[in-house]
Enzyme design. Sequence first.
Site, PDB file in Angstrom:
ATOM      1  N   ASP A  29      38.329  35.333  33.074  1.00  0.00           N
ATOM      2  CA  ASP A  29      37.004  35.792  32.441  1.00  0.00           C
ATOM      3  C   ASP A  29      35.973  35.133  33.343  1.00  0.00           C
ATOM      4  OD1 ASP A  29      38.258  37.142  30.401  1.00  0.00           O
ATOM      5  OD2 ASP A  29      37.914  35.327  28.975  1.00  0.00           O
ATOM      6  N   HIS A  82      31.734  34.351  28.197  1.00  0.00           N
ATOM      7  CA  HIS A  82      30.988  35.344  28.851  1.00  0.00           C
ATOM      8  C   HIS A  82      29.467  35.144  28.750  1.00  0.00           C
ATOM      9  CE1 HIS A  82      34.989  37.392  28.968  1.00  0.00           C
ATOM     10  NE2 HIS A  82      34.961  37.342  27.492  1.00  0.00           N
TER      11      HIS A  82
HETATM   12 ZN    ZN Z   1      39.093  37.895  28.806  1.00  0.00          ZN
END
Ligand code: ZN
Length: 306
Positions: free
Chosen positions: A242, A265
């Site tokens: 990610d 994120h």
């Molecule tokens: Zn992910």
Amino acid sequence: MSVLNQKTINEDILFKGVGLHSGLEVNLVIKPAEPNTGVIFKRTDLKENNIIIPNIFNVSSAVFCTTVSNENGASVSTVEHLMGALYGLGIDNVLIEIDNQEVPILDGSAKLFVEAIKKIGIRNSNAPIKIIKIEKKIEFNDGKKSISIEPSKISLDIDFELKYENKFIGTQRNSIKVFESDLTDIYNSRTFCLFEDIEKLKEMGLAKGGKLDNAIVVKNNEILNEEGLRNEKEFVNHKILDCMGDLYLAGYKIIGKIVCSQGGHKLTNQLLRKVFESNENFSLIEIKEKSLPHVFINKSHLRSIA
Ligand SMILES: [Zn+2]
């Protein structure tokens, strides 16, 4: 042809699947693109204003997944696993056509993107790559969560730690060098959630496409997926995937060292926004063969910086 030149893919690659959060069926085609195009999304289900640039300033939501939008409100969500695959493989230029609002989740990892791109092959160009070199240490903290980036000589290092109260996940930490390490475990690591959070996610209108074949579900001291884990540190390795995908929203490869604890994120996006607030924090280098720093020449084992 120099390995330090910009790359694209050899041919179109089609993926079909469902969006993890939207549950919607989607077709996605990755197409070769000219040098200096960058990575661009095109919503083919929309007739106009359908180009979306995956850029840190275009991130409209970073809750549970990364969503990028253009100024007319057209968006693409869950871009991070595909962006992580492109970053790790050193793909600079592609047009990604998508006929719905969310990138297909496939098996919950970047495995299928990576395998398909490797199978079709990567094409070099004559255009030199550009790299963002971090010049100053920048930190961003949010309660217990922290992330920082600092200068490094040549590599992009990611040192990531997660801490869960759930004992099966617990504390996991891993560090990789994006341009040098074998990233197979990173690409193959799947997204995950706690069983008790599924209802909450569904109430929020999320995880509509979530199934045991595209996410790890942890319930108490076990996982519900019969096949077990793909690697020992699959949870933190997925967070690193990610992180790679979110870092690629800077537009270019980065030379620096990331240290992150319990981030995600949103934190990665907040850090990058802080980095790009001032020109003193970074420099943009165009790497030509003639002006190649000697450190690069000796790094014949570099997999993807280039
Ligand atoms: Zn992910």
